[in-house]
Design an enzyme around this catalytic site. Sequence first.
Site, PDB file in Angstrom:
ATOM      1  N   LYS A  29       0.793  -1.323   0.052  1.00 19.16           N
ATOM      2  CA  LYS A  29      -0.031   0.136  -0.023  1.00 19.16           C
ATOM      3  C   LYS A  29       0.934   1.310  -0.076  1.00 19.16           C
ATOM      4  CE  LYS A  29      -4.210  -1.808   0.044  1.00 19.16           C
ATOM      5  NZ  LYS A  29      -5.474  -1.693  -0.839  1.00 19.16           N
TER       6      LYS A  29
ATOM      7  N   ASP B  12      -0.441  -0.588  -4.702  1.00 22.63           N
ATOM      8  CA  ASP B  12      -1.869  -0.093  -4.691  1.00 22.63           C
ATOM      9  C   ASP B  12      -1.709   1.295  -4.105  1.00 22.63           C
ATOM     10  OD1 ASP B  12      -4.646   0.223  -4.748  1.00 22.63           O
ATOM     11  OD2 ASP B  12      -4.953  -1.076  -3.379  1.00 22.63           O
TER      12      ASP B  12
ATOM     13  N   GLU C 144      -1.862  -0.662  -8.781  1.00 23.35           N
ATOM     14  CA  GLU C 144      -3.366  -0.345  -8.915  1.00 23.35           C
ATOM     15  C   GLU C 144      -3.838   1.103  -8.604  1.00 23.35           C
ATOM     16  OE1 GLU C 144      -6.095  -2.900  -6.399  1.00 23.35           O
ATOM     17  OE2 GLU C 144      -4.353  -4.186  -6.081  1.00 23.35           O
TER      18      GLU C 144
ATOM     19  N   ASP D 234      -8.872  -0.004 -10.351  1.00 17.19           N
ATOM     20  CA  ASP D 234      -9.881  -0.437  -9.440  1.00 17.19           C
ATOM     21  C   ASP D 234     -10.983  -0.026  -8.972  1.00 17.19           C
ATOM     22  OD1 ASP D 234     -10.841  -1.818  -7.049  1.00 17.19           O
ATOM     23  OD2 ASP D 234      -9.026  -1.632  -5.864  1.00 17.19           O
TER      24      ASP D 234
ATOM     25  N   LYS E 150     -14.066  -6.559  -7.560  1.00 13.49           N
ATOM     26  CA  LYS E 150     -14.296  -6.672  -6.485  1.00 13.49           C
ATOM     27  C   LYS E 150     -15.800  -7.069  -6.164  1.00 13.49           C
ATOM     28  CE  LYS E 150     -10.692  -4.573  -4.146  1.00 13.49           C
ATOM     29  NZ  LYS E 150      -9.957  -3.203  -3.483  1.00 13.49           N
TER      30      LYS E 150
END
Length: 363
Positions: free
Chosen positions: A162, A191, A219, A244, A268
């Site tokens: 992250k 991400d 991402e 995303d 997702k």
Amino acid sequence: MNIQQIETFKAAIPLKKAFKTALRTVTVAETIIVKITCDHGIVGWGEAPPTHVITGDTLASIHYAINDVFKPALTGMSILDREPLFEKINSVIVGNTSAKAAIDMALYDCIAQEANMSLSQFLGGYQEKIETDYTVSVNSPEEMADDAEGYVKDGFSVLKVKVGKDEINTDIERIQAIRERVGPNVTIRLDANQGWDPKEAVRSIQKMEDLGLNIEFIEQPVKAYDLKGLKYVTDHTQIPIMADESVFSARDARAVLEMGAADLINIKLMKSGGIHEAQNIAKLANVYGVTCMVGSMIESKIGITAAAHFAASQSNIKYFDFDAPLMLAGDLIEGGITYKESLITFGNGKGLGIEGINEEYIV
């Protein structure tokens, strides 16, 4: 074969360690569990965690949508009439994708059990086992390197790091620290959770390329609505870029794919409203020759089991981000998917293979 009862329960499970991204910090995984009972005894399970910074859904909105909208609309319908069921779910309320996902996965659990198949087999049966990454939360470079080293020692060869929370040079320091600690053979993906603007993203990604940090993909580097910015980053960097938060629906995916705004798509269930629309996204991406990942929010093993079954069913889903249950201090269910280090297997159960709920975490 009709829906006889729809029930909800609230659950809360502490995390082993605070989960930090550019958008939020989570210390307790809260979720709404859905139980659908059919008149011939089949029971299906689903869940919806509140992720208001991404989906806009809260515990209150999820509870309302399921009990005050879906329950009266769906009770009495046959689980064999799949298209009318999912058409009803999408027509009775706008948005509320997490609540839709919980109902959707519980229905698919029932339908696959009725078909006497696991859900992954029912949906396509492409593979029998998959490998998840493990997410490194945003912290200081040293702490992130410590965490990354620990996850590798625990058997994970793919790390999702992250970034995007602070000044971008700090992100590069974080990635350098992790790469130095875990060595060249561990796969690192990033991400940014919408944390960068397009031009700074390009400058920084080009620097990562020059430093030889060997990033697999990145991402959502820019804001979800900024498709032009996303395309700018994709066009001006060598590292593949994944959409995303920009993709909730097949319509969103079409916009990204037609523009060439991203190289990859992250699906997702909590964004798509469940498996029904997630299949549409995956199939559309496949038409464009685009590979997908299936990821999740901070969910229990109910939601991750459903997502994993979907992900294993499709040929163009190559990346898997299903570490959330491993971050939790306890297991909400008996049954479902099984972890052996990074490897996920599905067992011989029908539907989702969920055998029961751990009442300890029901609140």
